[in-house]
Design an enzyme around this catalytic site. Structure first.
Site, PDB file in Angstrom:
ATOM      1  N   LYS A   1     114.666  41.902  72.075  1.00 15.57           N
ATOM      2  CA  LYS A   1     114.719  43.020  71.129  1.00 15.57           C
ATOM      3  C   LYS A   1     114.170  42.574  69.783  1.00 15.57           C
ATOM      4  O   LYS A   1     114.655  41.620  69.187  1.00 15.57           O
ATOM      5  CB  LYS A   1     116.157  43.519  70.944  1.00 15.57           C
ATOM      6  CG  LYS A   1     116.256  44.697  69.955  1.00 15.57           C
ATOM      7  CD  LYS A   1     117.677  45.221  69.833  1.00 15.57           C
ATOM      8  CE  LYS A   1     118.539  44.408  68.911  1.00 15.57           C
ATOM      9  NZ  LYS A   1     118.162  44.552  67.471  1.00 15.57           N
TER      10      LYS A   1
ATOM     11  N   ASP B   1     113.374  48.022  68.441  1.00 13.56           N
ATOM     12  CA  ASP B   1     114.549  48.745  67.952  1.00 13.56           C
ATOM     13  C   ASP B   1     114.320  49.190  66.506  1.00 13.56           C
ATOM     14  O   ASP B   1     114.811  48.570  65.566  1.00 13.56           O
ATOM     15  CB  ASP B   1     115.780  47.840  68.061  1.00 13.56           C
ATOM     16  CG  ASP B   1     117.067  48.561  67.712  1.00 13.56           C
ATOM     17  OD1 ASP B   1     117.085  49.807  67.766  1.00 13.56           O
ATOM     18  OD2 ASP B   1     118.061  47.877  67.392  1.00 13.56           O
ATOM     19  N   LEU B   2     113.571  50.291  66.344  1.00 14.52           N
ATOM     20  CA  LEU B   2     113.243  50.784  65.005  1.00 14.52           C
ATOM     21  C   LEU B   2     114.126  51.955  64.587  1.00 14.52           C
ATOM     22  O   LEU B   2     114.120  52.339  63.416  1.00 14.52           O
ATOM     23  CB  LEU B   2     111.769  51.203  64.943  1.00 14.52           C
ATOM     24  CG  LEU B   2     110.745  50.101  65.209  1.00 14.52           C
ATOM     25  CD1 LEU B   2     109.336  50.641  64.995  1.00 14.52           C
ATOM     26  CD2 LEU B   2     111.000  48.880  64.341  1.00 14.52           C
ATOM     27  N   LYS B   3     114.850  52.557  65.521  1.00 14.08           N
ATOM     28  CA  LYS B   3     115.749  53.683  65.221  1.00 14.08           C
ATOM     29  C   LYS B   3     115.038  54.743  64.375  1.00 14.08           C
ATOM     30  O   LYS B   3     115.475  55.105  63.280  1.00 14.08           O
ATOM     31  CB  LYS B   3     117.016  53.187  64.520  1.00 14.08           C
ATOM     32  CG  LYS B   3     117.840  52.207  65.345  1.00 14.08           C
ATOM     33  CD  LYS B   3     119.108  51.803  64.611  1.00 14.08           C
ATOM     34  CE  LYS B   3     119.949  50.851  65.436  1.00 14.08           C
ATOM     35  NZ  LYS B   3     119.334  49.498  65.542  1.00 14.08           N
TER      36      LYS B   3
ATOM     37  N   THR C   1     127.183  50.756  66.408  1.00 14.55           N
ATOM     38  CA  THR C   1     128.392  50.011  66.774  1.00 14.55           C
ATOM     39  C   THR C   1     129.074  49.379  65.566  1.00 14.55           C
ATOM     40  O   THR C   1     130.192  48.891  65.676  1.00 14.55           O
ATOM     41  CB  THR C   1     128.070  48.912  67.803  1.00 14.55           C
ATOM     42  OG1 THR C   1     127.026  48.076  67.301  1.00 14.55           O
ATOM     43  CG2 THR C   1     127.643  49.521  69.126  1.00 14.55           C
TER      44      THR C   1
ATOM     45  N   ARG D   1     123.603  36.855  68.056  1.00 20.74           N
ATOM     46  CA  ARG D   1     124.098  35.633  67.431  1.00 20.74           C
ATOM     47  C   ARG D   1     124.770  34.645  68.391  1.00 20.74           C
ATOM     48  O   ARG D   1     124.605  33.427  68.209  1.00 20.74           O
ATOM     49  CB  ARG D   1     125.013  35.993  66.261  1.00 20.74           C
ATOM     50  CG  ARG D   1     124.222  36.280  64.984  1.00 20.74           C
ATOM     51  CD  ARG D   1     125.039  36.953  63.915  1.00 20.74           C
ATOM     52  NE  ARG D   1     125.220  38.380  64.207  1.00 20.74           N
ATOM     53  CZ  ARG D   1     125.667  39.248  63.323  1.00 20.74           C
ATOM     54  NH1 ARG D   1     125.992  38.853  62.102  1.00 20.74           N
ATOM     55  NH2 ARG D   1     125.777  40.513  63.634  1.00 20.74           N
TER      56      ARG D   1
ATOM     57  N   HIS E   1     113.842  57.965  62.624  1.00 19.43           N
ATOM     58  CA  HIS E   1     114.599  59.128  62.163  1.00 19.43           C
ATOM     59  C   HIS E   1     113.820  59.753  61.019  1.00 19.43           C
ATOM     60  O   HIS E   1     113.867  59.280  59.886  1.00 19.43           O
ATOM     61  CB  HIS E   1     115.993  58.694  61.703  1.00 19.43           C
ATOM     62  CG  HIS E   1     116.912  59.837  61.408  1.00 19.43           C
ATOM     63  ND1 HIS E   1     118.247  59.649  61.144  1.00 19.43           N
ATOM     64  CD2 HIS E   1     116.711  61.179  61.347  1.00 19.43           C
ATOM     65  CE1 HIS E   1     118.832  60.821  60.927  1.00 19.43           C
ATOM     66  NE2 HIS E   1     117.909  61.763  61.038  1.00 19.43           N
ATOM     67  N   ASP E   2     113.104  60.838  61.327  1.00 13.44           N
ATOM     68  CA  ASP E   2     112.262  61.493  60.326  1.00 13.44           C
ATOM     69  C   ASP E   2     111.967  62.900  60.820  1.00 13.44           C
ATOM     70  O   ASP E   2     112.537  63.334  61.831  1.00 13.44           O
ATOM     71  CB  ASP E   2     110.979  60.678  60.104  1.00 13.44           C
ATOM     72  CG  ASP E   2     110.452  60.766  58.679  1.00 13.44           C
ATOM     73  OD1 ASP E   2     110.338  61.903  58.170  1.00 13.44           O
ATOM     74  OD2 ASP E   2     110.158  59.721  58.074  1.00 13.44           O
ATOM     75  N   ILE E   3     111.065  63.602  60.145  1.00  8.56           N
ATOM     76  CA  ILE E   3     110.710  64.930  60.621  1.00  8.56           C
ATOM     77  C   ILE E   3     109.995  64.792  61.978  1.00  8.56           C
ATOM     78  O   ILE E   3     109.423  63.741  62.286  1.00  8.56           O
ATOM     79  CB  ILE E   3     109.839  65.679  59.601  1.00  8.56           C
ATOM     80  CG1 ILE E   3     108.497  64.957  59.387  1.00  8.56           C
ATOM     81  CG2 ILE E   3     110.588  65.853  58.281  1.00  8.56           C
ATOM     82  CD1 ILE E   3     107.526  65.748  58.534  1.00  8.56           C
TER      83      ILE E   3
ATOM     84  N   ASN F   1     107.185  65.724  63.404  1.00 10.99           N
ATOM     85  CA  ASN F   1     105.790  65.330  63.460  1.00 10.99           C
ATOM     86  C   ASN F   1     105.611  63.843  63.167  1.00 10.99           C
ATOM     87  O   ASN F   1     104.824  63.156  63.828  1.00 10.99           O
ATOM     88  CB  ASN F   1     104.979  66.162  62.467  1.00 10.99           C
ATOM     89  CG  ASN F   1     103.492  65.900  62.562  1.00 10.99           C
ATOM     90  OD1 ASN F   1     102.902  66.035  63.622  1.00 10.99           O
ATOM     91  ND2 ASN F   1     102.888  65.529  61.444  1.00 10.99           N
ATOM     92  N   THR F   2     106.342  63.337  62.175  1.00 10.65           N
ATOM     93  CA  THR F   2     106.220  61.920  61.813  1.00 10.65           C
ATOM     94  C   THR F   2     106.715  61.028  62.936  1.00 10.65           C
ATOM     95  O   THR F   2     106.088  59.996  63.259  1.00 10.65           O
ATOM     96  CB  THR F   2     107.004  61.636  60.522  1.00 10.65           C
ATOM     97  OG1 THR F   2     106.433  62.403  59.461  1.00 10.65           O
ATOM     98  CG2 THR F   2     106.959  60.160  60.164  1.00 10.65           C
TER      99      THR F   2
END
Length: 230
Positions: A32, A59-61, A118, A209, A63-65, A67-68
């Site tokens: 990851k 793993d960029l998560k 989490t 870790r 979260h935007d409009i 189209n983006t």
């Protein structure tokens, strides 16, 4: 499909990333790459890790409009990425646009919806204005994600049994917050051991870790794989 291990490569530099991965070649399938490492070293590091023979969970998560996010999915398509995360709290339209971009540009990419981080428990969630428990919010967002076309979900292993009972069988579940017996929970609030997470229905577990800080990371990987029965 037996539960698979994903190493969370949460290190600061390219040199440290490559040094960590070299002894794990042939022992570990999935790695990851998160926001910290991607921000520092970008697509080139993704290509380099892919060239070492690893499958990559980016793993960029997002979260935007809508189209983006859709254009971001299309931009990621040429990279050797097998999984990509999107925040389900971005809503139905955002997830649907992302899924269409995946179908158009990256057929083999698995889109994963992130439900509740989490690091958040119910108290922390309530502080953000969400009046539900963490478990209830996970269930709500998971259902929305599946309805919107997401192919998998990221969730706490503690929520996995409830999701398995209500979601379609083909939905992949990826569980961070996994710690081998004797490891520190760090900032994670909802944790479980690798064997218990697999038994609960996880398809993939994410461990960082406890491997990265181990005196012998390859031995730590081998121990976790043994715990998973692999």
């Amino acid at each position: 499909m037996p539960c698979e291990l994903i190493l969370a490569l949460d290190v600061e530099t390219r040199a440290e990333a490559i040094r960590t991965l070299e002894p794990l070649k042939g022992r570990l399938r999935w790695v990851k790459i998160g926001l910290q490492l991607f921000t520092a070293h970008g697509p080139e590091l993704v290509r380099e890790v892919g060239s070492m023979g690893f499958q990559i969970f980016l793993d960029l998560k997002l979260h935007d409009i809508p189209n983006t996010v859709a254009k971001s999915v299309a931009s990621i398509a040429p990279l050797p990425v097998g999984m990509l995360t999107i925040h389900t709290s971005g809503g139905r339209e955002m997830m649907a646009w992302a899924r269409k971009a995946q179908a158009d540009h990256a057929h083999d990419l698995l889109l994963l919806g992130v439900t509740v981080l989490t690091s958040l428990d119910t108290v922390g969630l309530n502080e953000t204005g969400v009046p539900a428990s963490a478990a209830d919010q996970v269930a709500r967002l998971a259902s929305l994600a599946v309805d919107s076309g997401m192919q998998g979900l990221v969730c706490s292993p503690q929520e996995t049994p409830a999701l398995r009972a209500t979601l379609p069988a083909g939905i992949r579940l990826v569980t961070p917050g996994v710690r081998p017996v004797g490891s520190s929970a760090d900032e994670q609030k909802r944790v479980m051991t690798p064997a218990d997470a697999a038994a609960a229905g996880a398809d993939y577990i994410v461990v960082g870790r406890p491997i990265l800080k181990a005196p012998d990371p390859a031995a730590a990987v081998a121990a976790i794989l043994a715990d998973l029965g692999r």
